[in-house]
Enzyme design. Sequence first.
Site, PDB file in Angstrom:
ATOM      1  N   HIS A  46       7.408   5.803   1.275  1.00 51.45           N
ATOM      2  CA  HIS A  46       7.643   4.759   0.865  1.00 51.45           C
ATOM      3  C   HIS A  46       8.953   4.388  -0.351  1.00 51.45           C
ATOM      4  CE1 HIS A  46       4.206   2.684   3.258  1.00 51.45           C
ATOM      5  NE2 HIS A  46       5.286   2.079   3.904  1.00 51.45           N
TER       6      HIS A  46
ATOM      7  N   ASN B 278       0.851  -1.138  -0.319  1.00 47.79           N
ATOM      8  CA  ASN B 278      -0.009   0.272   0.082  1.00 47.79           C
ATOM      9  C   ASN B 278       0.636   1.025   0.109  1.00 47.79           C
ATOM     10  OD1 ASN B 278      -2.605   1.380  -0.129  1.00 47.79           O
ATOM     11  ND2 ASN B 278      -2.625   1.297   1.866  1.00 47.79           N
TER      12      ASN B 278
ATOM     13  N   ASP C 106       8.267   6.277  11.585  1.00 47.93           N
ATOM     14  CA  ASP C 106       7.889   4.958  12.165  1.00 47.93           C
ATOM     15  C   ASP C 106       9.473   5.650  13.483  1.00 47.93           C
ATOM     16  OD1 ASP C 106       5.308   4.195  11.994  1.00 47.93           O
ATOM     17  OD2 ASP C 106       6.824   3.729   9.999  1.00 47.93           O
TER      18      ASP C 106
ATOM     19  N   GLN D 162      10.306   2.752  15.732  1.00 45.00           N
ATOM     20  CA  GLN D 162      10.399   1.352  15.098  1.00 45.00           C
ATOM     21  C   GLN D 162      11.776   0.678  14.940  1.00 45.00           C
ATOM     22  OE1 GLN D 162       7.743  -0.948  12.466  1.00 45.00           O
ATOM     23  NE2 GLN D 162       9.134   0.473  10.969  1.00 45.00           N
TER      24      GLN D 162
ATOM     25  N   SER E 117       0.200   5.549   5.193  1.00 41.03           N
ATOM     26  CA  SER E 117      -0.742   4.143   4.539  1.00 41.03           C
ATOM     27  C   SER E 117      -2.394   4.745   4.476  1.00 41.03           C
ATOM     28  CB  SER E 117      -0.840   2.948   4.259  1.00 41.03           C
ATOM     29  OG  SER E 117       0.519   2.777   4.114  1.00 41.03           O
TER      30      SER E 117
ATOM     31  N   GLY F 216      12.066   4.747   7.621  1.00 35.82           N
ATOM     32  CA  GLY F 216      11.835   5.471   8.066  1.00 35.82           C
ATOM     33  C   GLY F 216      12.021   6.509   9.240  1.00 35.82           C
TER      34      GLY F 216
ATOM     35  N   GLN G 259       1.941  -8.823  13.891  1.00 41.51           N
ATOM     36  CA  GLN G 259       1.942  -6.870  14.434  1.00 41.51           C
ATOM     37  C   GLN G 259       0.808  -6.802  14.698  1.00 41.51           C
ATOM     38  OE1 GLN G 259       5.198  -5.565  11.473  1.00 41.51           O
ATOM     39  NE2 GLN G 259       3.445  -4.031  11.030  1.00 41.51           N
TER      40      GLN G 259
HETATM   41  O1  PAF Z   1       7.188  -0.284   9.017  1.00 37.83           O
HETATM   42  C1  PAF Z   1       6.276  -1.678   8.745  1.00 37.83           C
HETATM   43  O2  PAF Z   1       5.819  -1.557   7.122  1.00 37.83           O
HETATM   44  C2  PAF Z   1       6.570  -2.310   9.307  1.00 37.83           C
HETATM   45  O3  PAF Z   1       6.617  -2.195  10.741  1.00 37.83           O
HETATM   46  C3  PAF Z   1       7.972  -3.462   8.718  1.00 37.83           C
HETATM   47  C4  PAF Z   1       9.099  -2.536   9.018  1.00 37.83           C
HETATM   48  C5  PAF Z   1       7.860  -3.298   7.039  1.00 37.83           C
HETATM   49  C6  PAF Z   1       7.330  -4.843   9.660  1.00 37.83           C
HETATM   50  O4  PAF Z   1       5.922  -6.044   8.631  1.00 37.83           O
END
Ligand code: PAF
Length: 284
Positions: free
Chosen positions: A33, A28, A146, A149, A182, A143, A57
Amino acid sequence: MDVIESAEDLRKRLRDAGRVAFVPTMGNLHEGHLSLMRVARQHADFVVASIFVNRLQFGPNEDFDRYPRTIDADCAGIRKVGVDVLFVPHEQDMYPQPQVYRVQPPPLAEELEGAFRPGFFDGVCTVVLKLFNLVRPDVAVFGKKDRQQLKIVRGMVQQFNLPIQIVASETVRADDGLALASRNNYLTPTERAEAPRLYRTLRKICDAIAGGRTDYANLEAEGRAELARSGWKVDYVAVRHGLALRIPHPEGYDHPNLLIVLGAATIGSTRLIDNLDVIPKEGD
Ligand code: PAF
């Protein structure tokens, strides 16, 4: 660009690839991205992107089945940025049996996003580790949007001694400041007009800190109130130290240069997240 679905074909294709940069995604795709993929290209001769909607997740109230699968549009976008391989593994190959082994992320994974999405970072780390093992990249790009993350994946790479350089890529924003995501596709026109308030609220807190305020708890409360007044359901507005995402020293001993402000809130039924450096800077 080759679209590869099996781990075996991927291994064969990567045999003589040289230095590989990797961008994992759940598809998406939007311009944010694609910018990760452009950054990847600057770091390696061979770029691999993946699309895999990772069941692990998603929480019980988050609709894994309804997550948009837009592979044709995604491929068209990716072709524009010079990706060499798009890896699109099947769920039954990634998780042939229930994934009972999980990466256990650090306590930071239970704060901020993790406090509202229990288990989210276990799922992210587990799939990212699996993807890293399949792709074996030299560099992986994540990125800054996030941010938590990014920190947690970087910590995982360090603590598991993975020979992968994690590169942080700047958040891409619409002209009105809204961070591309997204989930922006779910916003109605009225909500889309309201959505940049999250960015503006975080920006205002950053400006206040850059201007010398150190009463972070008050600033967070002011930010939450501003969003709530405009109809948002606020999960958090938080000032954190940018390196470890720890709570800053209440006496204001942390240099503003190192602080960031993060927020997560829902407008209508769409939950948005964003974060900003108090003093904007490239990379991380
Ligand atoms: O950031 C994302 O899109 C997701 O958390 C990732 C890193 C692809 C893991 O599924």
